[in-house]
Design an enzyme around this catalytic site. Structure first.
Site, mmCIF file in Angstrom:
data_model
loop_
_atom_site.group_PDB
_atom_site.id
_atom_site.type_symbol
_atom_site.label_atom_id
_atom_site.label_comp_id
_atom_site.label_asym_id
_atom_site.label_seq_id
_atom_site.Cartn_x
_atom_site.Cartn_y
_atom_site.Cartn_z
ATOM 1 N N CYS A 195 30.769 -13.679 -89.452
ATOM 2 C CA CYS A 195 31.262 -13.312 -88.121
ATOM 3 C C CYS A 195 32.712 -13.789 -87.974
ATOM 4 O O CYS A 195 32.983 -14.995 -88.038
ATOM 5 C CB CYS A 195 30.387 -13.934 -87.038
ATOM 6 S SG CYS A 195 31.089 -13.650 -85.388
ATOM 7 N N CYS A 233 23.665 -8.581 -93.778
ATOM 8 C CA CYS A 233 22.277 -9.056 -93.744
ATOM 9 C C CYS A 233 21.479 -8.441 -94.895
ATOM 10 O O CYS A 233 21.419 -7.216 -95.023
ATOM 11 C CB CYS A 233 21.638 -8.687 -92.400
ATOM 12 S SG CYS A 233 19.922 -9.225 -92.313
ATOM 13 N N ASP A 261 17.820 -0.013 -72.856
ATOM 14 C CA ASP A 261 19.047 -0.794 -72.746
ATOM 15 C C ASP A 261 19.566 -0.999 -71.314
ATOM 16 O O ASP A 261 20.378 -1.879 -71.082
ATOM 17 C CB ASP A 261 20.147 -0.067 -73.553
ATOM 18 C CG ASP A 261 21.266 -0.975 -74.002
ATOM 19 O OD1 ASP A 261 21.096 -2.181 -73.866
ATOM 20 O OD2 ASP A 261 22.269 -0.470 -74.475
ATOM 21 N N CYS A 317 30.878 -3.691 -83.135
ATOM 22 C CA CYS A 317 31.047 -4.407 -84.418
ATOM 23 C C CYS A 317 29.692 -4.447 -85.134
ATOM 24 O O CYS A 317 28.654 -4.645 -84.502
ATOM 25 C CB CYS A 317 31.534 -5.829 -84.136
ATOM 26 S SG CYS A 317 31.589 -6.907 -85.582
ATOM 27 N N CYS A 364 27.830 -8.494 -88.667
ATOM 28 C CA CYS A 364 26.692 -9.387 -88.897
ATOM 29 C C CYS A 364 25.435 -8.622 -89.317
ATOM 30 O O CYS A 364 24.445 -9.225 -89.724
ATOM 31 C CB CYS A 364 26.430 -10.288 -87.695
ATOM 32 S SG CYS A 364 26.182 -9.425 -86.149
ATOM 33 N N CYS A 374 32.231 -12.354 -79.082
ATOM 34 C CA CYS A 374 31.724 -11.267 -79.932
ATOM 35 C C CYS A 374 32.606 -10.020 -79.777
ATOM 36 O O CYS A 374 32.908 -9.590 -78.663
ATOM 37 C CB CYS A 374 30.273 -10.964 -79.549
ATOM 38 S SG CYS A 374 29.595 -9.536 -80.413
#
Ligand code: B12
Ligand code: SF4
Ligand code: SF4
Length: 387
Positions: A198, A253, A133, A246, A249, A219
């Protein structure tokens, strides 16, 4: 068994549920990446737009000149919400990935162990770089190239067996390995659950090339973690009680329906203070400490990235969204915090509560408040009372 097979087995033994080998040609998606940056969708995440890092994203050999293969690992972090989360508005929601120990250090340590093990097998030193990351690496693109999954419309890398609740880690190596076939299909089909769910409209669907596009500036993950300043007023109500990150989303799924059965990797078990803490208590605690105290409190947790000022800003917004009188005393204290950003968002939150007591807390601050932006927030909050 080839060396590549042995390495994959060893990666599994180290706890990585997913592992694949990516070929190391130049990125095929830099046009899209540059267009995304030029559109300003990255907001104030300046590390994504630095010229030197753009070149390194395009060509991994700028990071490791002798690069021959990239090992891509995935590490599951799914965990169930504690009872009442996210519906109970007096409790804060921290995204699943951030409730336990910091994945950067968990994964990096394991990648270094993997590297040492590989060196022991080939009996030679091997140049390597490990990333989780933090580097200028298109980790999801490498994930697709290593065959781990596809880019969902929510922009997540999705694996057909494990869903998307996994972190990625990358080990760049000066070692020839057999690379996997890239994942060359996508399994979203006509589904658009994430786009519809979203709350802020951050997900924009696929572009003409098929790439999933996000306006990160909208976002909630960006707003609560990466964004350093005032949160746009029109987006604050959509945050609800989400104070850090968050998952909406991913929650909607269908590929994540199996996640609960897969269970929680023990490496990321939630820390009690991040597993749905009471908003008022969290605010009281944060108001009593300084940045150093904050670093101490969240040592070893991803949450420290927001800093005290950012987390407290988010908590004030959630208190405003909850809109209950019980939050008045703590918001009154936040209105006198040494950070203007906290005072400004506390003023907004009081404006949402709309009671005489909220007005009584706000009115005298007009006399004492020196910061122009905070004054503006106080005025706007007071105007909201007369609506
Ligand atoms: C910046 C960043 C963010 C930003 C921007 C997110 C975004 N969607 O770009 C913000 C702060 C919003 C964010 C949020 C989150 N993040 Co984040 N983030 C990153 C980071 C550091 C860089 C991502 C990036 O470069 N984005 C820019 C876009 C343009 O690049 P991209 O997403 O890779 O998109 C590629 C595709 O569009 C593709 N493409 C281009 N053309 C085409 C054409 C076709 C046909 C196709 C299919 C694809 C394609 O090319 C692009 C470049 O590779 C990565 C780590 C890393 N170094 O990669 C983690 C990373 C993506 N984040 C991660 C996580 C866990 C999250 C959150 C879930 C955390 C949370 N719960 O709050 C959320 C998820 C929100 C979401 N829906 O994306 C994980 C994702 C793991 C996974 N399974 O996908 C990563 C990989 C970190 C890690 N090491 O585990 N994140
Ligand atoms: S993480 Fe939340 S705000 Fe961001 S795109 Fe997904 S649902 Fe939207
Ligand atoms: S919710 Fe539907 S459209 Fe969105 S990523 Fe998952 S499968 Fe794809």
């Amino acid at each position: 068994m080839t060396l590549t097979d042995d390495i994959k087995k060893q990666a599994n033994k180290l706890g990585f549920e997913l592992v694949g080998i990516a070929s190391v040609e130049d990125s095929q998606h830099m046009d899209m990446y540059r267009a995304w940056i030029e559109s300003g969708s990255h907001g104030d995440m300046g590390y994504l737009s630095r010229r030197d890092t753009l070149a390194r994203r395009a060509d991994l050999k700028k990071t490791l000149p002798s690069l021959k293969a990239a090992i891509v690992v995935g590490h599951d972090y799914y965990q169930e919400d504690p009872a009442g989360i996210p519906d109970n508005q007096h409790r804060a929601v921290v995204a699943r990935y951030a409730r336990g120990p910091d994945y950067h250090s968990v994964i990096k340590k394991r990648l270094i162990k993997l590297h040492k093990w590989i060196e022991s097998q080939v009996e030679d030193p091997i140049a390597c770089r490990a990333y989780v990351d933090t580097g200028p690496i298109l980790e999801r693109e490498l994930g697709v190239r290593a065959g781990l999954g596809w880019f969902g419309k929510n922009t997540m890398l999705i694996n057909s067996k494990r869903g998307s609740y996994f972190f990625l880690g990358i080990l760049l190596l000066d070692l020839e390995l057999d690379h996997d076939d890239p994942f060359d299909s996508e399994h979203c089909g006509t589904c658009r659950n994430c786009l519809d769910a979203c709350p802020t409209g951050a997900l924009l669907g696929r572009d003409q090339s098929g790439a999933p596009v996000m306006d990160a500036q909208r976002c909630i993950s960006y707003l609560t973690i990466e964004h350093r300043g005032y949160i746009p007023v029109e987006l604050r109500p959509f945050m609800g009680n989400r104070v850090y990150g968050c998952d909406i989303c991913q929650e909607v799924c269908p590929w994540n329906e199996k996640a609960a059965q897969i269970g929680t990797a023990s490496a990321y078990q939630a820390n009690a203070k991040l597993d749905g803490p009471a908003l008022i208590e969290l605010a009281e605690q944060l108001l009593k400490i300084d940045e150093e105290g904050f670093r101490e409190l969240y040592r070893g947790s991803p949450v420290k990235r927001a800093k005290r000022v950012g987390l407290l800003r988010n908590v004030c917004i959630s208190l405003g969204n909850w809109g209950i009188g019980d939050a008045l005393p703590v918001l009154g204290l936040a209105l006198k915090d040494h950070e203007p950003l906290v005072r400004g968002h506390a003023a907004w939150a009081l404006g949402q509560i709309q009671s005489n007591r909220a007005k009584i807390l706000l009115l005298p601050r007009i006399l004492f408040e020196k910061d122009p932006r905070v004054r503006e927030e106080i005025f706007l909050a007071l105007i909201a009372f007369s609506d």
